[in-house]
Structure formats: C-alpha cells, structure tokens
Scaffold this motif. Structure first.
Motif, PDB file in Angstrom:
ATOM      1  N   THR A   1     -22.526   2.416 -26.944  1.00 21.76           N
ATOM      2  CA  THR A   1     -22.144   1.011 -27.153  1.00 21.76           C
ATOM      3  C   THR A   1     -21.944   0.713 -28.636  1.00 21.76           C
TER       4      THR A   1
ATOM      5  N   ILE B   1     -18.510   1.972 -29.453  1.00 20.68           N
ATOM      6  CA  ILE B   1     -17.437   1.146 -28.897  1.00 20.68           C
ATOM      7  C   ILE B   1     -17.288  -0.160 -29.679  1.00 20.68           C
TER       8      ILE B   1
ATOM      9  N   GLN C   1     -14.859   0.132 -34.766  1.00 22.22           N
ATOM     10  CA  GLN C   1     -14.760   0.015 -33.310  1.00 22.22           C
ATOM     11  C   GLN C   1     -14.081   1.259 -32.728  1.00 22.22           C
ATOM     12  N   SER C   2     -14.623   1.717 -31.594  1.00 21.85           N
ATOM     13  CA  SER C   2     -14.099   2.902 -30.901  1.00 21.85           C
ATOM     14  C   SER C   2     -14.233   4.170 -31.740  1.00 21.85           C
ATOM     15  N   THR C   3     -15.365   4.290 -32.455  1.00 23.58           N
ATOM     16  CA  THR C   3     -15.663   5.528 -33.175  1.00 23.58           C
ATOM     17  C   THR C   3     -15.766   6.681 -32.181  1.00 23.58           C
ATOM     18  N   LYS C   4     -15.196   7.820 -32.538  1.00 22.30           N
ATOM     19  CA  LYS C   4     -15.155   8.972 -31.622  1.00 22.30           C
ATOM     20  C   LYS C   4     -16.344   9.906 -31.846  1.00 22.30           C
TER      21      LYS C   4
ATOM     22  N   TYR D   1     -10.875  -3.521 -17.574  1.00 24.55           N
ATOM     23  CA  TYR D   1      -9.856  -2.783 -18.323  1.00 24.55           C
ATOM     24  C   TYR D   1      -8.648  -2.419 -17.468  1.00 24.55           C
TER      25      TYR D   1
ATOM     26  N   GLU E   1      -6.128   0.939 -17.607  1.00 16.65           N
ATOM     27  CA  GLU E   1      -6.591   1.640 -18.791  1.00 16.65           C
ATOM     28  C   GLU E   1      -7.921   2.369 -18.561  1.00 16.65           C
ATOM     29  N   SER E   2      -8.707   1.872 -17.599  1.00 15.89           N
ATOM     30  CA  SER E   2     -10.032   2.455 -17.359  1.00 15.89           C
ATOM     31  C   SER E   2      -9.963   3.745 -16.535  1.00 15.89           C
TER      32      SER E   2
END
Length: 378
Positions: free
Chosen positions: A278, A281, A301-304, A354, A357-358
């Motif tokens: 979380t 994300i 946001q949306s770190t991999k 989503y 996209e999900s």
C-alpha cells in the motif's frame, strides 16, 4: 601439480582475458614465492609451475598452440620449464618488481626484497587483519599483536652449531645451479642451500637449525577511512629483524566483515528497503538508515518492486581521493501474509473499481487463447 592443466594451475577459465590472467598470476606468485616460504619444497615447486603456466598463457602464440595441442605442441618452443626464460620475461619481472620491488609502501606491493644469501628468512612479512564494517568505512586506530623473527645469537643466525657451516655439496658452494630450458640454460638459486653456498653440518641446539627465534610485539596502526577487503598497508620497521639489527616491514592485508543491512560494492553502499504494497501504491516518505544517520526516501506513487533510489555522496569515502560514492536504496515489496474477511472485501471492491485495468491478463492473452483454440479446430 606439474600434471595439472595450465588454466587450472593459474585458477582461471580458458576464455579468461589477459588482465584476469595477470591478476591471478600475481596472487599465486606472491603466495608461493620462496622468500615467503623458506625451506618449503612444495611451495617452491608450485612457484615454478605457476611461472611456467604464465609464460605460456600470457603469450598469444604459445597459448594458441597450447589450446590446440597441449604441452606436447610446445616442445622446442621455449614455453616449458620453471624459470623466467621466454618471451614474457620482461612482463614477469615487471609484475615481480611491483610486488617485491621498491614501491615505497602505502597501498600496493611489498617493499624492497632486502634478503641476502646468508639471511635465512625474509625481512618483510604479511598478516591479515579483520575489520568490522564500520571500522573500514570510517577508519580507526588498532593495536595488533604480532610475532616476528630475530636472529639466533648462539649461531649468529646461521642455524649451525657454533656457526660452523660447510660447503654445499649440491651446488659446490656456488649458491646457484644451472637449469636447461629447451636449447637455453639459466641459473637458479640452489634449492638445498637457498643461495648461501654453504650448508649446516650440525644444527644449533638453541634454534634447532632455524637460525632464528620469535618475539612478540604490538603495532598501533591508524587505518584510513575507506579501506576494503584486499587493501594492504605497510607498517615500516615492524617486520623481521636482520643480523645487523635492522627490521623489515610489516604488511597488513585487510578483511572487512559484512554488515547486517549495508552491502558494499567498492565505494557504493546498497541497502534493501522493505515497503508494504500500500505504501508503494499510494506513495509515502519514509526514513532509511545511512552511513551518517538517516535519509528521507520519497516513494512516488506506484513504486515498483526492486526499484532503486540513488543518493549521491552518501557512500564510502575513497581511500585515496576521499570522494564519496553513492548510497543506493532498493525497494523490496512486502505483501500481506494473510487477510481478514473485512480486508478481503475491501480489496475486492478496490479491484472492481479499476474495471478492465484490474485484469491485464485478459487483454494480454486474448489473441493467444484464440490461437490455441484454432490449433484444435474449436
């Protein structure tokens, strides 16, 4: 060892580069050199075959012949034997000058080889010094207990009772013997008397023929910041003692222990940062440990997973220039091990929100599903 493959002798692969070959040769020649292994016949034999292997593999023409035909193909080529003959003598001597020549100390090779034929042991010697991770990174002062050699007074350092020696019967007092390598002859230090030209008739009872006793000493060394495993530092005047009272140099080779969190690569420092999914994300700013305290890591946001964040100038100081490397923080994504019914319901709602996209696998594999069906005529 003489039956081993030359690549095995030098502990390299058959496709190794010239630089890799030279590096391995330097290490092994240092390890087995007679000055560092007095009265050790096995080390002397290994030293000869290491030189023989390097003479062949460091010469492109000889190496090509060896790779195709083996040792048999080198007969008459001047590529066999344990001395320093052959086309690469200058190369070999350059390496030995860097290891045993007058380098002046500091980080690098040994100081001058000050061993005369009557000296039964080398004046310079080397020990390994373990360092904690932080001791190597920041530098420290260490007191090191050592044992060094001092000449036996009863036999004047000869190893013979009442210092009485007789002419060596192997080299007839010359200190050298002639060795043949193909059509060439060259002189080599006598393996029996080690160049003295004389041998012990009766051993000294005090030192049992060794020619020396051992004493204890304490060395206080200031270790500079940034040293790493394999770095070497000279402590001048703390080596073995010669007959004239002069002491050689002590060489300290460092072995740095690993840290629980930091991983060092040269002057760069890596740290793995566990991040809950979380956090990755939503994005969040978190504190991470650094060599000098803490750093703020801003997760976008949306770190991999395995994404890296680089902090310049936060690594280890270079031992020569003082310039600091980088600290590299690498994300390790952490997923929940189990979830409650309430959490599951919330996650399902989040997934539904989503839409298409999900479920990226559907659009990705849609054409693949159609192709598979066509293969079976469905």
């Amino acid at each position: 060892m003489t039956d081993l493959d030359y690549y095995e002798v030098l502990e390299v692969s058959k496709d190794c580069s010239g630089a890799e070959l030279k590096k391995s040769y330097r290490k092994l020649a240092m390890k087995y050199h007679p000055d560092r292994n007095p009265d050790d016949k096995e080390a002397e034999d290994k030293f000869k075959i290491v030189n023989e292997a390097y003479q062949v593999l460091s010469d492109e023409e000889k190496r090509a012949i060896y790779d195709r035909y083996g040792k048999a193909g080198l007969e008459g080529q001047g590529g066999m034997g344990g001395g320093f003959g052959g086309a690469n003598m200058d190369d070999i001597m350059d390496i030995f000058n860097s290891m045993f020549g007058g380098s002046g100390g500091g980080f690098g090779g040994f100081g001058q080889a000050r061993r005369d034929p009557g000296q039964k042991y080398a004046l310079d010697f080397e020990i390994e010094v373990p360092l904690k991770f932080h001791e190597a990174v920041f530098g420290c002062e260490k007191k090191i207990e050592i044992r060094y050699k001092t000449p036996c007074g009863d036999c004047q350092g000869t190893g013979a009772k009442d210092a009485k020696l007789e002419t060596c019967d192997y080299c007839q007092g010359q200190g050298q013997v002639l060795m043949r390598q193909g059509p060439m002859q060259f002189a080599q230090t006598c393996p029996k008397c080690h160049g003295q030209g004389q041998s012990i008739k009766e051993e000294c009872g005090s030192c049992h023929g060794k020619g020396y006793h051992e004493k204890e000493d304490t060395v206080t060394v200031n270790i500079p910041a940034g040293v790493d495993s394999g770095n070497r530092l000279r402590a001048q005047g703390y080596g073995n003692e010669a007959k004239n009272g002069q002491r050689g140099d002590l060489y300290l080779t460092f072995h740095v222990e690993e840290d629980e969190n930091f991983i060092r690569n040269g002057n760069d420092i890596y740290i793995e940062v566990p991040v809950f999914f979380t956090q990755a994300i939503l994005g969040e700013t978190i504190s991470i440990p650094a060599l000098d305290g803490e750093l703020e890591l801003e997760l976008k946001q949306s770190t991999k997973d395995k994404e890296q964040f680089v902090f310049n100038g936060e690594g280890v100081a270079d031992v020569h220039s003082g310039r600091r490397g980088r600290l590299i923080a690498q994300v390790r994504m952490v997923l929940p091990k189990k979830i409650s019914d309430e959490q599951k319901e919330l996650l399902e709602k989040l997934q539904e929100s989503y839409g298409v996209e999900s479920r990226p696998h559907k659009s990705t594999f849609e054409s693949a599903f159609d192709r598979v069906k066509s293969w079976f005529g469905n």
